[in-house]
Write a protein that holds these residues in place. Structure first.
Motif, PDB file in Angstrom:
ATOM      1  N   ASP A 310       0.833  -1.201   0.000  1.00 36.51           N
ATOM      2  CA  ASP A 310       0.000   0.000   0.000  1.00 36.51           C
ATOM      3  C   ASP A 310       0.872   1.257   0.000  1.00 36.51           C
ATOM      4  N   ASP A 311       1.939   1.236   0.796  1.00 35.60           N
ATOM      5  CA  ASP A 311       2.844   2.389   0.853  1.00 35.60           C
ATOM      6  C   ASP A 311       3.522   2.612  -0.498  1.00 35.60           C
ATOM      7  N   ARG A 312       3.931   1.505  -1.131  1.00 37.66           N
ATOM      8  CA  ARG A 312       4.568   1.626  -2.450  1.00 37.66           C
ATOM      9  C   ARG A 312       3.606   2.242  -3.458  1.00 37.66           C
ATOM     10  N   SER A 313       2.387   1.723  -3.455  1.00 40.36           N
ATOM     11  CA  SER A 313       1.391   2.224  -4.395  1.00 40.36           C
ATOM     12  C   SER A 313       1.103   3.701  -4.147  1.00 40.36           C
ATOM     13  N   ALA A 314       0.950   4.072  -2.869  1.00 39.85           N
ATOM     14  CA  ALA A 314       0.656   5.464  -2.539  1.00 39.85           C
ATOM     15  C   ALA A 314       1.818   6.376  -2.931  1.00 39.85           C
ATOM     16  N   ALA A 315       3.060   5.925  -2.692  1.00 41.73           N
ATOM     17  CA  ALA A 315       4.231   6.734  -3.053  1.00 41.73           C
ATOM     18  C   ALA A 315       4.309   6.936  -4.565  1.00 41.73           C
TER      19      ALA A 315
END
Length: 403
Positions: A310-315
């Protein structure tokens, strides 16, 4: 056949503003291409992160499914031995499998295994409706179903969601740990089922050599998987130290649960003089505890990986927004600049052209409203000098005629 001679476009027939717009377009094209490439790369990162997240969700739910298949095997074996009290537990695990398959069907599309899950449901319904006549037959049928129907779907989903090739070491290690847990859990579950069955059916008798060997192999193989599980999660924690705080206590619990079960099997089956009915339930309880502890461990690790995805996608999404914003602002600024530069050239040039036309028609008093030190300003100054010279020449001519 005669071909027309190619005539290059005469640039002196193209307006200045058109030339400027063409120049801006040519200069902007590489920037647009580079930003477009970056945008596509970032979108690919978002897609990979979302695909990986879908894969981990599917695998986590699949781990629950396999656990329920294993429990269904245990309860059906008990029922086939005449333990009618286990009928309710058997029906409960069948309902849990149905519910898990429904949830997996909802997750299957994102994981790329929709057809495989539909086939698994069909196979399960056929399996449920098939009558098995002995506990041994049930053991073999369930074991085959798990290895040949359920596990291949999980492997296919992991492959199609590219979990095994994820660029992050922690993520890859957690996925390897999940499948290691799956294999270890099945070895423990098989040992649990057979030790329970043998203790009930052959109480007071010594285990046969084949039984001792089979049970020792289950425990040894499960121990190898347990060591690999510890190694994989160790790699994950090295790559992502934040995992250590959440996984270390669960790893200790999992290790202790497995060692307790393995020791109990060694003492009360592999090295036992006789099998005892009183020990049967302990095989089941301790084996279930070992499987549950392993599943809990990798489920927490998988959930942490989902947060990472999720963090990767958001970044990547934030970076896409920045790139898109920069591209829009940059192109808008280039267009405004081109418009301003074009107007700063074409307006005075058009005005000077109009002035020249009017002077050619005899309007020597026309106002030349262009100033500056650049080339256009110099042209305006030349026109003013020419205008003054023409006035002087005409005045001299009038004076001569008057004389």
């Amino acid at each position: 056949m005669r071909f027309k001679r190619f005539r290059p476009m005469r640039m002196d027939n193209v307006s200045i503003s058109t030339k400027l717009w063409v120049l801006v377009g040519v200069l902007a094209l590489p920037i647009v291409v580079l930003m477009g490439t970056q945008f596509i790369s970032l979108q690919d990162s978002v897609d990979r992160a979302e695909k990986a997240r879908a894969g981990v969700e599917f695998e986590t739910k699949g781990l629950e499914l396999v656990r329920d298949f294993q429990l269904h095997r245990d309860h059906e074996m008990r029922v086939l031995r005449g333990n009618t009290a286990s009928r309710g537990s058997l029906d409960g695990t069948a309902a849990a499998i149905d519910a898990n398959l429904t949830e997996l069907r909802d997750l299957a599309g994102a994981a790329g295994v929709r057809d495989e899950v539909v086939r698994l449901e069909v196979d399960w319904n056929a399996f449920k409706s098939t009558e098995r006549k002995s506990a041994v037959e049930s053991f073999g049928a369930h074991t085959t179903f798990i290895s040949e129907h359920a596990v291949p779907v999980l492997l296919t989903a992991a492959t199609r969601t590219e979990l095994f090739t994820d660029g992050d070491l922690a993520s890859r290690s957690v996925i390897q740990a999940l499948f290691t847990t799956l294999n270890m859990g099945e070895q423990v579950a098989q040992a649990r089922a057979l030790s329970n069955l043998s203790s009930l059916e052959r109480s007071g008798e010594p285990p046969t050599g084949a039984e001792r060997d089979a049970m020792a192999e289950y425990v040894i193989t499960a121990g190898v998987y347990a060591a690999d599980l510890k190694f994989q999660l160790g790699l994950a924690m090295e790559a992502d130290p934040a995992l250590a705080g959440k996984l270390a206590p669960l790893m200790e619990k999992q290790e202790q649960s497995f060692l307790t079960f393995a020791g109990f099997v060694d003492d009360n089956f592999v090295n036992a003089n006789i099998l005892e009915t009183a020990r049967a339930e302990s095989f089941y309880v301790l084996g279930t505890g070992a499987v549950t502890a392993s599943n809990d461990l990798v489920t927490v690790a998988a959930n942490e990986m989902n947060s990472e995805f999720d963090d990767r996608s958001a970044a990547a999404m934030r970076e896409m927004q920045v790139v898109g914003g920069v591209a829009v602002v940059g192109i808008a600024a280039a267009l405004v600049l081109a418009f301003w530069v074009s107007r700063s050239i074409t307006r005075p040039v058009s005005h000077l052209a109009e002035v020249a036309d009017r002077i050619s028609l005899g309007e020597l008093d026309v106002d030349i409203d262009v100033h500056g030190t650049n080339e256009v300003g110099q042209l305006a100054e030349s026109l003013r000098r020419m205008q003054a010279s023409l006035r002087s020449a005409i005045e001299r001519l009038r004076q001569r005629r008057a004389a």
